[in-house]
Design an enzyme around this catalytic site. Sequence first.
Site, PDB file in Angstrom:
ATOM      1  N   PRO A   2       0.799  -1.220   0.000  1.00 52.53           N
ATOM      2  CA  PRO A   2       0.000   0.000   0.000  1.00 52.53           C
ATOM      3  C   PRO A   2       0.828   1.265   0.000  1.00 52.53           C
ATOM      4  O   PRO A   2       1.768   1.414   0.778  1.00 52.53           O
ATOM      5  CB  PRO A   2      -0.767  -0.099   1.315  1.00 52.53           C
ATOM      6  CG  PRO A   2      -0.156  -1.218   2.074  1.00 52.53           C
ATOM      7  CD  PRO A   2       1.006  -1.725   1.330  1.00 52.53           C
ATOM      8  N   GLU A   3       0.457   2.155  -0.864  1.00 48.12           N
ATOM      9  CA  GLU A   3       0.948   3.521  -0.802  1.00 48.12           C
ATOM     10  C   GLU A   3      -0.200   4.371  -0.261  1.00 48.12           C
ATOM     11  O   GLU A   3      -1.213   3.834   0.176  1.00 48.12           O
ATOM     12  CB  GLU A   3       1.414   3.976  -2.189  1.00 48.12           C
ATOM     13  CG  GLU A   3       2.490   3.050  -2.757  1.00 48.12           C
ATOM     14  CD  GLU A   3       3.072   3.506  -4.086  1.00 48.12           C
ATOM     15  OE1 GLU A   3       3.099   4.716  -4.340  1.00 48.12           O
ATOM     16  OE2 GLU A   3       3.485   2.645  -4.871  1.00 48.12           O
ATOM     17  N   HIS A  91      -1.104 -16.581   7.354  1.00 49.14           N
ATOM     18  CA  HIS A  91      -0.506 -15.256   7.533  1.00 49.14           C
ATOM     19  C   HIS A  91      -1.442 -14.285   8.242  1.00 49.14           C
ATOM     20  O   HIS A  91      -1.222 -13.079   8.214  1.00 49.14           O
ATOM     21  CB  HIS A  91      -0.075 -14.688   6.188  1.00 49.14           C
ATOM     22  CG  HIS A  91       0.835 -15.604   5.436  1.00 49.14           C
ATOM     23  ND1 HIS A  91       2.083 -15.955   5.900  1.00 49.14           N
ATOM     24  CD2 HIS A  91       0.669 -16.290   4.281  1.00 49.14           C
ATOM     25  CE1 HIS A  91       2.654 -16.795   5.040  1.00 49.14           C
ATOM     26  NE2 HIS A  91       1.810 -17.012   4.063  1.00 49.14           N
ATOM     27  N   ARG A 110       4.519 -11.089   4.144  1.00 49.87           N
ATOM     28  CA  ARG A 110       5.954 -10.766   4.233  1.00 49.87           C
ATOM     29  C   ARG A 110       6.371 -10.235   5.591  1.00 49.87           C
ATOM     30  O   ARG A 110       7.558 -10.059   5.843  1.00 49.87           O
ATOM     31  CB  ARG A 110       6.315  -9.753   3.136  1.00 49.87           C
ATOM     32  CG  ARG A 110       6.344 -10.398   1.776  1.00 49.87           C
ATOM     33  CD  ARG A 110       6.699  -9.398   0.717  1.00 49.87           C
ATOM     34  NE  ARG A 110       8.113  -9.061   0.731  1.00 49.87           N
ATOM     35  CZ  ARG A 110       8.666  -8.208  -0.109  1.00 49.87           C
ATOM     36  NH1 ARG A 110       7.928  -7.590  -0.993  1.00 49.87           N
ATOM     37  NH2 ARG A 110       9.938  -7.957  -0.043  1.00 49.87           N
ATOM     38  N   ARG A 151      19.647  19.559  -3.284  1.00 49.14           N
ATOM     39  CA  ARG A 151      19.643  18.094  -3.227  1.00 49.14           C
ATOM     40  C   ARG A 151      20.087  17.516  -4.557  1.00 49.14           C
ATOM     41  O   ARG A 151      19.521  17.821  -5.598  1.00 49.14           O
ATOM     42  CB  ARG A 151      18.232  17.593  -2.860  1.00 49.14           C
ATOM     43  CG  ARG A 151      17.737  18.123  -1.514  1.00 49.14           C
ATOM     44  CD  ARG A 151      18.588  17.628  -0.367  1.00 49.14           C
ATOM     45  NE  ARG A 151      18.626  16.185  -0.324  1.00 49.14           N
ATOM     46  CZ  ARG A 151      17.790  15.455   0.406  1.00 49.14           C
ATOM     47  NH1 ARG A 151      16.909  16.026   1.175  1.00 49.14           N
ATOM     48  NH2 ARG A 151      17.864  14.142   0.392  1.00 49.14           N
TER      49      ARG A 151
END
Length: 271
Positions: A2-3, A91, A110, A151
């Site tokens: 997820p973002e 899981h 994961r 940067r």
Amino acid sequence: MPELPEVETVMRGLRPHLQGRRLRGAVVRQARLRWPVPPDLDAALAGRLIRSVRRRGKYLVVDLDQGALILHLGMSGSLRILTRPEPPGPHDHLDLLLDDGGRLSFRDPRRFGAVLLSPDPDRHPLLAHLGHEPLDDHFDGALLHALTRGRRVAIKQLLMDAHLVVGIGNIYANEALYRAGIDPRLAAGRLSRPRCALLAEAIRDTLTRAIAAGGSTLRDFVDSRGEPGYFQQTYQVYGRAGLPCRACGGLIRTFRQGGRSSFACPTCQRR
DNA sequence: AGAACCACCTGGCAGC
DNA sequence: TGCTGCCAGGTGGTTC
């Protein structure tokens, strides 16, 4: 997985099921996540009232009448509300038990995700140093211009640095840079003011559209078998190496940046 | 301070 | 079919 758009979608889906409810406790089957699940989670949650559910970056914060739960889905995490008994899968690491008999079930193959407790979540080390929310009103070209001065790191890697801007992962960094016509490898400090404005708008637009798309697939995920439709958006460049650019027909290229895959159209995106 | 790299963990898939 | 190697949406920590 997820973002920002996915976490926002999850948050909106969970909120009506959680807010105002009381927790009965928690069942932990696997405590070894990114950080250990607090050993006293069950006792700490028993009897607590859920005041609100909110998102900060990619973190979910569940504010309680005492302290808060901090949840992170890592790369493969998902949350489901279960209303009837169901044997846990391999899981399904923990359940939060609700006073109406339902459960909030956390699955994460994961185990890069996290379930933490904090008396003061906004000052928790993981949240205290997070950067700007790209969907807040103040996020604009001027801010992005200021953040990038001096940067030398590539603009794509800077966008994915949560200490500067939160919520933008590999997919949306690639997509936003495509929309803004900017080569992901361009040194951040070399972005002109107008291009910063273009990029800030592209980020907001990309995330907003993705949230709108995520919302439509939300219902079946919260109620039953899970798996929100993360993949249902049509990407412009992500995962499209060798396929034609939807704008110019040229072939999308892929390359590595900071150990992650980047995708770009060599014609439409310029240094 | 900034940048580059590594680590954590499992599953899926391509290629042999 | 089964093995191997590689890839995956995140992010803190270490090193230079």
